[in-house]
Design a protein around this motif. Structure first.
Motif, PDB file in Angstrom:
ATOM      1  N   MET A   1       0.839  -1.206   0.000  1.00  0.00           N
ATOM      2  CA  MET A   1       0.000   0.000   0.000  1.00  0.00           C
ATOM      3  C   MET A   1       0.873   1.255   0.000  1.00  0.00           C
ATOM      4  SD  MET A   1      -2.921   1.283  -0.071  1.00  0.00           S
ATOM      5  CE  MET A   1      -4.343   1.911   0.741  1.00  0.00           C
ATOM      6  N   SER A   2       1.932   1.249   0.785  1.00  0.00           N
ATOM      7  CA  SER A   2       2.833   2.387   0.860  1.00  0.00           C
ATOM      8  C   SER A   2       3.508   2.647  -0.484  1.00  0.00           C
ATOM      9  CB  SER A   2       3.888   2.136   1.948  1.00  0.00           C
ATOM     10  OG  SER A   2       4.804   3.199   1.986  1.00  0.00           O
TER      11      SER A   2
ATOM     12  N   THR B   1       0.926   3.917  -3.022  1.00  0.00           N
ATOM     13  CA  THR B   1       0.533   5.293  -2.708  1.00  0.00           C
ATOM     14  C   THR B   1       1.606   6.272  -3.132  1.00  0.00           C
ATOM     15  OG1 THR B   1      -0.837   4.585  -0.848  1.00  0.00           O
ATOM     16  CG2 THR B   1      -0.081   6.866  -0.827  1.00  0.00           C
ATOM     17  N   ARG B   2       2.855   5.985  -2.779  1.00  0.00           N
ATOM     18  CA  ARG B   2       3.958   6.891  -3.134  1.00  0.00           C
ATOM     19  C   ARG B   2       4.111   7.024  -4.647  1.00  0.00           C
ATOM     20  NH1 ARG B   2       6.737   4.047   1.032  1.00  0.00           N
ATOM     21  NH2 ARG B   2       7.897   2.981  -0.602  1.00  0.00           N
TER      22      ARG B   2
ATOM     23  N   VAL C   1       1.021   9.074  -6.103  1.00  0.00           N
ATOM     24  CA  VAL C   1       1.096  10.501  -5.790  1.00  0.00           C
ATOM     25  C   VAL C   1       2.224  11.166  -6.576  1.00  0.00           C
ATOM     26  CG1 VAL C   1       1.558  12.169  -3.945  1.00  0.00           C
ATOM     27  CG2 VAL C   1      -0.032  10.278  -3.561  1.00  0.00           C
TER      28      VAL C   1
ATOM     29  N   LEU D   1      -3.631  11.006   0.870  1.00  0.00           N
ATOM     30  CA  LEU D   1      -3.073   9.655   0.747  1.00  0.00           C
ATOM     31  C   LEU D   1      -1.666   9.533   1.336  1.00  0.00           C
ATOM     32  CD1 LEU D   1      -4.368   8.424  -2.704  1.00  0.00           C
ATOM     33  CD2 LEU D   1      -4.465   7.127  -0.585  1.00  0.00           C
ATOM     34  N   PRO D   2      -0.702  10.348   0.901  1.00  0.00           N
ATOM     35  CA  PRO D   2       0.646  10.168   1.463  1.00  0.00           C
ATOM     36  C   PRO D   2       0.732  10.544   2.942  1.00  0.00           C
ATOM     37  CG  PRO D   2       0.613  12.055  -0.010  1.00  0.00           C
ATOM     38  CD  PRO D   2      -0.719  11.375  -0.130  1.00  0.00           C
TER      39      PRO D   2
ATOM     40  N   GLU E   1      -0.772   7.588   4.809  1.00  0.00           N
ATOM     41  CA  GLU E   1       0.136   6.438   4.678  1.00  0.00           C
ATOM     42  C   GLU E   1       1.351   6.611   5.573  1.00  0.00           C
ATOM     43  OE1 GLU E   1       3.558   4.390   3.570  1.00  0.00           O
ATOM     44  OE2 GLU E   1       3.341   6.465   2.916  1.00  0.00           O
TER      45      GLU E   1
ATOM     46  N   MET F   1      -5.028   4.812   7.501  1.00  0.00           N
ATOM     47  CA  MET F   1      -5.720   5.280   6.306  1.00  0.00           C
ATOM     48  C   MET F   1      -7.124   5.815   6.575  1.00  0.00           C
ATOM     49  SD  MET F   1      -3.292   4.916   4.246  1.00  0.00           S
ATOM     50  CE  MET F   1      -3.883   5.128   2.583  1.00  0.00           C
TER      51      MET F   1
ATOM     52  N   VAL G   1      -8.132   8.975   4.789  1.00  0.00           N
ATOM     53  CA  VAL G   1      -8.492   8.797   3.374  1.00  0.00           C
ATOM     54  C   VAL G   1      -9.970   8.409   3.282  1.00  0.00           C
ATOM     55  CG1 VAL G   1      -8.034   7.503   1.253  1.00  0.00           C
ATOM     56  CG2 VAL G   1      -6.131   8.153   2.755  1.00  0.00           C
TER      57      VAL G   1
END
Length: 159
Positions: free
Chosen positions: A55-56, A59-60, A63, A106-107, A110, A115, A118
Motif C-alpha cells: 500500500m505504501s 501510494t507513493r 502521488v 493519501l501520502p 500512509e 488510512m 483517506v
C-alpha cells in the motif's frame, strides 16, 4: 489452492481455538463473525506488514506520478468517475478539488500508517455528491432564507 478468507463464527474460535487458527494455513485471513458486534479479522503479522508495504509503495508511486506528470493528472480526472461514480453529481471544479485533496491525504495518512483520513475524505466528498444529487436538498441547504436567530450558545450552556 489457497483461499482468500475463511469465515467462522466467533464462538468457534472460543470453543476450538487451535483448529480455528489452523485455518490460517490455508487462508490469508479468518473473518470472525460476531452476532452483537463488528466482525473481526485474524491474519498474520507478516501479512499485515506485507500489505502495508505494498500500500505504501503504491501510494507513493501514484502521488508522485500525479504530481510530476500533467498527462497523469488529466488521466486521473478522466478515471475518477469510474472509481467513484458518484462524482458525476459534482461540478468539474469539485472533482478537481476532490482529486487534489485525495492526492494530499493519501501520502499523509500512509506516513502515519492510518488510512482512516483517506476514508473520511472520500466519505465527505461522497456526502457532498449526495446533496448535489437531490435538487430539493441542495436548495434547502444553499438557499439563504434571511433568518438569523442570533449567536448559538456553547454546548451545555443555558441561555
Amino acid at each position: 489452492m489457497t483461499t482468500q478468507q475463511l469465515e467462522v463464527n466467533f464462538s468457534e474460535l472460543i470453543n476450538k481455538p487451535k483448529a480455528t487458527l489452523a485455518g490460517l494455513a490455508g487462508a490469508k485471513r479468518i473473518l470472525l463473525r460476531r452476532r452483537d458486534a463488528e466482525d473481526l479479522v485474524i491474519t498474520t503479522a507478516a501479512r499485515v506488514e506485507q500489505d502495508a508495504q505494498v500500500m505504501s509503495a503504491g501510494t507513493r508511486m501514484f502521488v508522485a506520478l500525479v504530481r510530476h506528470d500533467t498527462a497523469a493528472r488529466s488521466l486521473l480526472l478522466e478515471i475518477i468517475p469510474e472509481a467513484f461514480p458518484w462524482v458525476r453529481f459534482l461540478s468539474e471544479e469539485s472533482v478537481r478539488a476532490f482529486a487534489a485533496e485525495l492526492a494530499e491525504v493519501l501520502p499523509a495518512a500512509e506516513s502515519l500508517g492510518n488510512m482512516s483520513a483517506v476514508a473520511t475524505t472520500i466519505a465527505a466528498w461522497q456526502h457532498t455528491a449526495e446533496v448535489h444529487s437531490d435538487p430539493e436538498l441542495l436548495a434547502a441547504l444553499t438557499t439563504d432564507r434571511g433568518e438569523d436567530y442570533g449567536p448559538v450558545p456553547e454546548p451545555g450552556v443555558t441561555g
